[in-house]
Design a protein around this motif. Structure first.
Motif, short mmCIF file in Angstrom:
data_model
loop_
_atom_site.label_atom_id
_atom_site.label_comp_id
_atom_site.label_asym_id
_atom_site.label_seq_id
_atom_site.Cartn_x
_atom_site.Cartn_y
_atom_site.Cartn_z
N LEU A 1 -2.63 2.77 5.77
CA LEU A 1 -2.54 1.48 6.45
C LEU A 1 -3.86 1.07 7.08
CD1 LEU A 1 0.90 1.67 8.29
CD2 LEU A 1 0.33 0.37 6.25
N SER A 2 -4.86 1.96 7.02
CA SER A 2 -6.12 1.66 7.67
C SER A 2 -6.94 0.68 6.85
CB SER A 2 -6.92 2.96 7.86
OG SER A 2 -7.35 3.45 6.60
N GLY A 3 -8.08 0.29 7.41
CA GLY A 3 -8.95 -0.63 6.70
C GLY A 3 -9.50 -0.06 5.41
N THR A 4 -9.41 1.27 5.26
CA THR A 4 -9.88 1.91 4.03
C THR A 4 -8.77 2.06 2.99
OG1 THR A 4 -9.47 4.11 4.96
CG2 THR A 4 -11.67 3.17 5.30
N GLY A 5 -7.56 1.59 3.32
CA GLY A 5 -6.46 1.67 2.37
C GLY A 5 -6.76 0.88 1.11
N ARG A 6 -6.46 1.47 -0.04
CA ARG A 6 -6.79 0.85 -1.32
C ARG A 6 -5.62 0.90 -2.29
NH1 ARG A 6 -9.99 -0.98 1.51
NH2 ARG A 6 -12.27 -1.00 1.33
N LEU A 7 -5.75 0.14 -3.37
CA LEU A 7 -4.77 0.12 -4.44
C LEU A 7 -5.44 0.65 -5.71
CD1 LEU A 7 -3.48 -3.52 -3.81
CD2 LEU A 7 -2.44 -1.41 -2.97
N ASN A 8 -4.66 1.31 -6.54
CA ASN A 8 -5.17 1.84 -7.81
C ASN A 8 -4.58 1.02 -8.95
OD1 ASN A 8 -6.59 4.07 -6.58
ND2 ASN A 8 -4.57 5.00 -6.23
N LEU A 9 -5.46 0.54 -9.82
CA LEU A 9 -5.05 -0.33 -10.93
C LEU A 9 -5.12 0.41 -12.26
CD1 LEU A 9 -4.33 -3.15 -12.11
CD2 LEU A 9 -6.81 -3.57 -12.24
N GLU A 10 -4.03 0.36 -13.01
CA GLU A 10 -4.00 0.88 -14.37
C GLU A 10 -3.88 -0.30 -15.33
OE1 GLU A 10 -1.16 3.58 -17.33
OE2 GLU A 10 -0.80 3.55 -15.17
N VAL A 11 -4.93 -0.54 -16.10
CA VAL A 11 -4.95 -1.65 -17.05
C VAL A 11 -4.19 -1.24 -18.31
CG1 VAL A 11 -6.38 -3.27 -18.34
CG2 VAL A 11 -7.15 -2.41 -16.12
N VAL B 1 0.81 -1.23 0.00
CA VAL B 1 0.00 0.00 0.00
C VAL B 1 0.84 1.27 0.00
CG1 VAL B 1 -2.05 -1.02 1.06
CG2 VAL B 1 -0.20 -0.17 2.52
N ASP B 2 2.16 1.15 0.05
CA ASP B 2 3.01 2.33 0.02
C ASP B 2 2.80 3.08 -1.30
OD1 ASP B 2 5.57 3.69 1.34
OD2 ASP B 2 5.92 3.56 -0.83
N ALA B 3 2.83 4.41 -1.22
CA ALA B 3 2.56 5.22 -2.42
C ALA B 3 3.63 5.03 -3.50
CB ALA B 3 2.46 6.69 -2.02
N ASP B 4 4.83 4.59 -3.12
CA ASP B 4 5.90 4.36 -4.09
C ASP B 4 5.95 2.92 -4.56
OD1 ASP B 4 6.73 7.01 -3.99
OD2 ASP B 4 8.10 6.64 -2.32
N SER B 5 5.06 2.08 -4.05
CA SER B 5 5.07 0.67 -4.43
C SER B 5 4.33 0.49 -5.76
CB SER B 5 4.39 -0.17 -3.35
OG SER B 5 4.27 -1.51 -3.76
N VAL B 6 4.98 -0.22 -6.69
CA VAL B 6 4.38 -0.52 -7.99
C VAL B 6 4.51 -2.02 -8.22
CG1 VAL B 6 4.38 -0.11 -10.47
CG2 VAL B 6 4.99 1.74 -8.90
N VAL B 7 3.39 -2.68 -8.47
CA VAL B 7 3.37 -4.13 -8.62
C VAL B 7 2.61 -4.51 -9.89
CG1 VAL B 7 2.68 -6.33 -7.58
CG2 VAL B 7 3.36 -4.43 -6.12
#
Length: 282
Positions: A201-211, A176-182
């Motif tokens: 880091l909270s339960g509302t933490g999300r990931l953004n997906l670029e297709v 969930v780190d802002a610099d993490s790219v997977v």
């Protein structure tokens, strides 16, 4: 035959004796609080001692100890509090132990099914908030085979990657780190995309997906797994990451903003596995 009637003073004698005994008890408690060795206590002991003995003989058949000392009561209270604390500790630790055992089982089952060699570790620290990096510290390091750029798994999915290690500890950059790219694969069609964290880091933490294929529009509920890196460094392929939670399309730009809810609760990390290699013979 005529009955002998008691005189008024005989009828009130038991009450008088009881009152004297109660006053004696109060006097003994007050003197006891004044400390051992004082003249008042010595005098009270010689005067009230016979009364205490008589009261004890009077009340002992009924199982009553009216002159229990303050020290005895204090010791009993302390013993009960200690026992209660011990029992509360057992209940709390049993919950933690059960949770960890379930996590061990889940991690072991995944490692076995994927033919992975893993090292089990526990989260013992979290990165400083002022660093703006979402990291955790593990209690396993190079002495156990943990190295930089190794994949870190939790019981529910991908946690992150090792970014540094000492002989006894390792630092993990969380997904969930802002610099993490997977790299990620989407849904049954395994469409490729890139995931980035929102830094929460909270339960509302999300990931953004670029297709990568703009014509491919994800659906809510589609599962996301790791794409995988060359030689499995830093990420091995096929690790569950999360599911599509929200899709917002932009017809003008022919793009879609995709929000992914991770399977891992990053605010409650405890037991994890570091993938140190493939099993021999796999």
């Amino acid at each position: 035959m005529a009955r002998t009637r008691r005189r008024p003073d005989q009828q009130h004698r038991p009450r008088t004796v009881l009152l004297v005994l109660l006053l004696a008890a109060v006097a003994l408690i007050s003197v006891d609080l004044s400390g051992a060795g004082s003249p008042a206590r010595t005098l009270a002991g010689s005067v009230l001692g016979p009364l205490e003995s008589g009261a004890h003989r009077l009340l002992s058949p009924f199982g009553v100890d009216s002159f229990a000392t303050r020290d005895q009561l204090r010791d009993d209270k302390a013993a009960l509090e200690a026992e209660n604390a011990r029992l509360r500790g057992l209940v709390a630790s049993s919950d933690v132990d059960r949770t960890r055992l379930a996590e061990y089982d889940a991690l072991a089952a995944f490692a076995t099914s994927a033919d992975l060699e893993t090292v089990t570790a526990h989260v013992v620290g979290i990165g400083a908030a002022q660093s703006f990096r979402r990291t955790v510290v593990l209690d396993a390091g190079t002495s156990r085979g943990v190295r930089r750029d190794m994949t870190v798994l939790g019981p529910d999915g991908l946690v992150g990657r090792v970014i540094s290690a000492t002989s006894r500890n390792a630092v993990v950059l969380l997904l969930v780190d802002a610099d993490s790219v997977v790299g990620a694969r989407l849904g049954a069609e395994h469409e490729l995309g890139m995931l980035r964290g929102d830094g929460s880091l909270s339960g509302t933490g999300r990931l953004n997906l670029e297709v990568l294929d703009r014509s491919a529009v994800p659906k809510v509920g589609d599962p996301i797994v790791s794409w995988g890196s060359r030689d499995g460094v830093p990420y091995i392929a096929g690790i569950p990451i999360g599911r599509v939670e929200k899709v917002v399309e932009s017809p003008r730009d022919e793009t879609a903003s995709v929000t992914v809810a991770p399977y891992v609760d990053f605010s409650a990390l405890d037991t994890v596995s570091v993938v140190v290699g493939a099993r021999k013979g796999s």
